[in-house]
Structures are given as structure tokens and as C-alpha cells.
Design a protein around this motif. Structure first.
Motif, mmCIF file in Angstrom:
data_model
loop_
_atom_site.group_PDB
_atom_site.id
_atom_site.type_symbol
_atom_site.label_atom_id
_atom_site.label_comp_id
_atom_site.label_asym_id
_atom_site.label_seq_id
_atom_site.Cartn_x
_atom_site.Cartn_y
_atom_site.Cartn_z
ATOM 1 N N GLY A 1 -107.382 62.475 -5.346
ATOM 2 C CA GLY A 1 -107.137 62.766 -6.757
ATOM 3 C C GLY A 1 -105.814 62.271 -7.301
ATOM 4 N N LEU A 2 -105.057 61.553 -6.492
ATOM 5 C CA LEU A 2 -103.770 61.042 -6.980
ATOM 6 C C LEU A 2 -103.907 59.594 -7.429
ATOM 7 N N ARG A 3 -103.219 59.265 -8.510
ATOM 8 C CA ARG A 3 -103.203 57.883 -8.968
ATOM 9 C C ARG A 3 -102.375 57.036 -8.007
ATOM 10 N N ALA A 4 -102.529 55.736 -8.087
ATOM 11 C CA ALA A 4 -101.761 54.830 -7.229
ATOM 12 C C ALA A 4 -100.607 54.235 -8.018
ATOM 13 N N GLY A 5 -99.510 53.936 -7.326
ATOM 14 C CA GLY A 5 -98.353 53.338 -7.982
ATOM 15 C C GLY A 5 -97.086 54.113 -7.693
ATOM 16 N N HIS A 6 -96.074 53.949 -8.567
ATOM 17 C CA HIS A 6 -94.795 54.627 -8.346
ATOM 18 C C HIS A 6 -94.168 55.063 -9.669
ATOM 19 N N ILE A 7 -93.138 55.888 -9.550
ATOM 20 C CA ILE A 7 -92.410 56.373 -10.721
ATOM 21 C C ILE A 7 -91.693 55.187 -11.368
ATOM 22 N N PRO A 8 -91.857 54.982 -12.677
ATOM 23 C CA PRO A 8 -91.206 53.851 -13.346
ATOM 24 C C PRO A 8 -89.706 53.799 -13.073
ATOM 25 N N GLY A 9 -89.238 52.606 -12.714
ATOM 26 C CA GLY A 9 -87.816 52.416 -12.457
ATOM 27 C C GLY A 9 -87.394 52.657 -11.026
ATOM 28 N N SER A 10 -88.311 53.168 -10.183
ATOM 29 C CA SER A 10 -87.905 53.437 -8.802
ATOM 30 C C SER A 10 -87.974 52.182 -7.946
ATOM 31 N N LYS A 11 -87.196 52.192 -6.879
ATOM 32 C CA LYS A 11 -87.159 51.079 -5.918
ATOM 33 C C LYS A 11 -87.735 51.571 -4.600
ATOM 34 N N ASN A 12 -88.175 50.621 -3.801
ATOM 35 C CA ASN A 12 -88.829 50.979 -2.541
ATOM 36 C C ASN A 12 -87.936 50.676 -1.339
ATOM 37 N N ILE A 13 -87.610 51.722 -0.583
ATOM 38 C CA ILE A 13 -87.014 51.548 0.749
ATOM 39 C C ILE A 13 -87.930 52.313 1.703
ATOM 40 N N TYR A 14 -88.803 51.595 2.384
ATOM 41 C CA TYR A 14 -89.747 52.227 3.308
ATOM 42 C C TYR A 14 -88.952 52.964 4.382
ATOM 43 N N TYR A 15 -89.316 54.222 4.635
ATOM 44 C CA TYR A 15 -88.519 55.031 5.568
ATOM 45 C C TYR A 15 -88.410 54.377 6.947
ATOM 46 N N ARG A 16 -89.445 53.639 7.350
ATOM 47 C CA ARG A 16 -89.393 53.006 8.676
ATOM 48 C C ARG A 16 -88.328 51.916 8.751
ATOM 49 N N ASP A 17 -87.946 51.384 7.588
ATOM 50 C CA ASP A 17 -86.952 50.311 7.568
ATOM 51 C C ASP A 17 -85.536 50.789 7.868
ATOM 52 N N ALA B 1 -80.052 63.487 -4.063
ATOM 53 C CA ALA B 1 -80.937 64.649 -4.150
ATOM 54 C C ALA B 1 -82.347 64.207 -3.794
ATOM 55 N N LEU B 2 -83.231 65.173 -3.571
ATOM 56 C CA LEU B 2 -84.613 64.878 -3.186
ATOM 57 C C LEU B 2 -85.572 65.464 -4.230
ATOM 58 N N TYR B 3 -86.551 64.669 -4.634
ATOM 59 C CA TYR B 3 -87.591 65.155 -5.557
ATOM 60 C C TYR B 3 -88.656 65.845 -4.711
ATOM 61 N N ASP B 4 -88.648 67.170 -4.741
ATOM 62 C CA ASP B 4 -89.482 67.946 -3.820
ATOM 63 C C ASP B 4 -90.984 67.733 -4.062
ATOM 64 N N GLY B 5 -91.392 67.692 -5.319
ATOM 65 C CA GLY B 5 -92.825 67.528 -5.615
ATOM 66 C C GLY B 5 -93.338 66.148 -5.236
ATOM 67 N N SER B 6 -92.450 65.153 -5.353
ATOM 68 C CA SER B 6 -92.750 63.761 -5.017
ATOM 69 C C SER B 6 -94.106 63.307 -5.575
ATOM 70 N N TRP B 7 -94.755 62.345 -4.893
ATOM 71 C CA TRP B 7 -95.976 61.762 -5.470
ATOM 72 C C TRP B 7 -97.143 62.751 -5.522
ATOM 73 N N ALA B 8 -97.124 63.755 -4.645
ATOM 74 C CA ALA B 8 -98.179 64.780 -4.667
ATOM 75 C C ALA B 8 -98.216 65.464 -6.030
ATOM 76 N N GLU B 9 -97.055 65.531 -6.692
ATOM 77 C CA GLU B 9 -96.975 66.120 -8.028
ATOM 78 C C GLU B 9 -97.096 65.052 -9.109
ATOM 79 N N TRP B 10 -96.251 64.023 -9.040
ATOM 80 C CA TRP B 10 -96.211 63.002 -10.091
ATOM 81 C C TRP B 10 -97.561 62.297 -10.228
ATOM 82 N N GLY B 11 -98.193 62.014 -9.125
ATOM 83 C CA GLY B 11 -99.432 61.239 -9.135
ATOM 84 C C GLY B 11 -100.632 61.947 -9.738
ATOM 85 N N GLN B 12 -100.521 63.258 -9.964
ATOM 86 C CA GLN B 12 -101.702 63.989 -10.465
ATOM 87 C C GLN B 12 -101.698 64.219 -11.978
#
Length: 282
Positions: A191-207, A262-273
Motif C-alpha cells: 500500500g505504499l507509493r514508490a519514490g522518495h521525499i522531494p529534495g532528499s538525497k540517497n546514501i544507501y546504508y550499506r555504502d 535527527a531521524l524521521y521516525d515515521g520514514s517511508w512507512a508514513e510518508w508513502g501512504q
């Protein structure tokens, strides 16, 4: 930087301090459903001597429909007291992946105002690979008093993140894999949309990790952020799927001396819905 009991310690450091009566070791293993692993069962079968099991799903905000959100102060205090984790203790958190969910619990302790907490670099896999001692016995627990002072500046909610996205006055770092960030791979949660929060950058945690799931050196981390064009002069908000791997980026930032995160606690589980929240792809 090496061993730092406020961020990251080596397996050798932990082995040297394991008999310290003021040390508390926590197994904070947690797995995504598709990993097909049972964290509690693995802990019961084998753990670092004296380790207590920190259940990320249970020590959370039961009032929230979102997964494992940060617990209210009272709940955190009562669970830690019962686990015998209190004032004056040095806490070391590890997990069964190497360095995955342990960072979330490190962040949670800091959110509660406790700074004498470190993640075990390389976690349980490294500890076992080095032939260090393990046990299957439950620890002897004695209640311990704990005082908590919640540090509200270390967490962000959806309203604050929406404002930051609109104003562009923060650097937002998304720890999910590149395909999920770009919206070309489906989300593991329904039920979550795909994509990211506008303006955010990607640093994959594994990197930020090496091949053996230890954290890269401070210089390698600085180079990684620099090469990705990340502006660390602005305050940073980390985000991911549900607030777990985002904390790995917070730990990496802390390692390079960046305190303004700081950390966005809801993260994509919240934003994506929520359809009213904008989504970027690509």
C-alpha cells in the motif's frame, strides 16, 4: 577515531570489558520479513555472554499504527529498569546482521538522553567468526534505576519533514537502496507509493559499511558524503523504510563529528501512504 564508547566499539574492546560490572550488552537483532529469520529464537539459542534481548517491535509506541515507533519515555524506562539497564551503565548494542538494527537502539538511547552507548562494530557475526565465547543462558536480571531526559531535537515528525522538504533548509538523507529511492522497485510494505521525499538525497546504508559489515573509517565516510554531493553545513534529517537503517546514517554522521542530525521516525512507512504528500521519482 577507533573505539569510542559513545558511538562504536570493536569486538576486542567488548571482550576486554565484558567482565565489567557496569557494562550492559544488548542484542537488538531485528529482521525484515523477507529475511526469514527469528531474532528472539536466535538470541535464545546463542548470544554474547550476559546479553539481554532488546525487542525493537515490543519496546515501541503501541498507540501508533506505524511499525516500531520510538516508545514513550515511561515505557522505555520501565522496560530498561526490568532489564537491569540503568544509570551509570555503559551499554553496547549488537545485532545478528553485523551492523543493521543495533544503530536504531543506539539512536533510541540517545533520544532518551543516554550517551554512554555504543554499537558493536561487525556485530554478532564478527564476534562468532573470531571464535569468541557465546552462551544460551538467560541473563540474571536485577532492576536498576534509570533517569531519562528525552532529546526532542533528535527526532522529526511528518509535519517537520514536510516543512523541511518545502523550505530546503535541511539536508535529507534516505538510507534505502537506490532502486527503492528512485521508485523503480516496489516497497516491501503493502500500500505504499514508490519514490522518495522531494529534495532528499540517497546514501544507501550499506555504502557506509565495509564488506564484513563494519563501519568504514572516518575518512572514507567523509569522502562518501563529499562525493555524493551531500551538504553537511545544513542540519541533517535521516529517513529510510521504517526508521531502522536511517539510524546507521546518524551513527556514521556522529562518527565524523557531525552533531546536527535527527531521524524521521515515521520514514517511508508514513510518508508513502499519504496521497497529499508529494513524491519524487528518479
Amino acid at each position: 577515531m577507533g573505539d569510542d564508547p559513545k558511538t562504536l566499539v570493536s569486538t576486542q574492546w567488548l571482550a576486554d570489558h565484558l567482565k565489567n560490572p557496569d557494562l550492559r550488552v544488548l542484542d537488538a537483532s531485528w529482521y525484515l520479513p523477507d529475511m526469514n529469520r527469528n531474532a528472539r529464537a536466535e538470541y535464545d539459542a546463542s548470544h554474547i555472554p550476559g546479553a539481554r534481548f532488546f525487542d525493537i517491535n515490543e519496546i515501541s509506541d503501541a498507540r501508533s499504527a506505524l511499525p516500531h515507533m520510538a516508545p514513550p519515555v515511561e515505557k522505555f524506562m520501565s522496560r530498561m529498569r526490568a532489564m537491569g539497564v540503568g544509570d551509570g551503565h555503559q551499554v553496547v548494542v549488537y545485532d545478528g546482521s553485523g551492523l543493521f538494527s543495533a544503530a536504531r537502539v543506539w539512536w533510541l538511547f540517545r533520544l532518551m538522553g543516554k550517551t554512554d552507548v555504543a554499537v558493536l562494530d561487525g556485530g554478532y557475526p564478527k564476534w562468532v567468526a573470531e571464535g569468541r565465547s557465546v552462551e544460551d543462558l538467560p541473563p540474571v536480571l536485577k532492576e536498576r534505576h534509570i533517569t531519562v531526559q528525552r532529546q526532542a531535537q533528535l527526532v522529526r515528525d511528518v509535519t517537520q519533514v514536510a516543512a523541511a522538504s518545502k523550505l530546503g533548509d535541511h539536508t535529507m538523507l534516505d538510507a534505502r537502496g537506490p532502486a527503492r529511492f528512485k521508485g523503480s522497485a516496489p516497497e516491501p510494505r503493502e500500500g505504499l507509493r514508490a519514490g522518495h521525499i522531494p529534495g532528499s538525497k540517497n546514501i544507501y546504508y550499506r555504502d557506509v559499511l565495509t564488506m564484513d559489515h563494519t563501519m568504514k573509517s572516518e575518512q572514507q565516510l567523509r569522502d562518501l558524503f563529499h562525493d555524493a554531493g551531500i551538504d553537511l553545513t545544513k542540519p541533517v534529517i535521516t529517513t529510510c523504510g521504517s526508521g531502522v537503517t536511517a539510524a546507521i546514517l546518524n551513527l556514521a554522521l556522529e562518527r565524523i563529528g557531525n552533531r546536527n542530525h535527527a531521524l524521521y521516525d515515521g520514514s517511508w512507512a508514513e510518508w508513502g501512504q499519504f496521497d497529499q504528500l508529494a513524491v519524487e521519482k528518479g
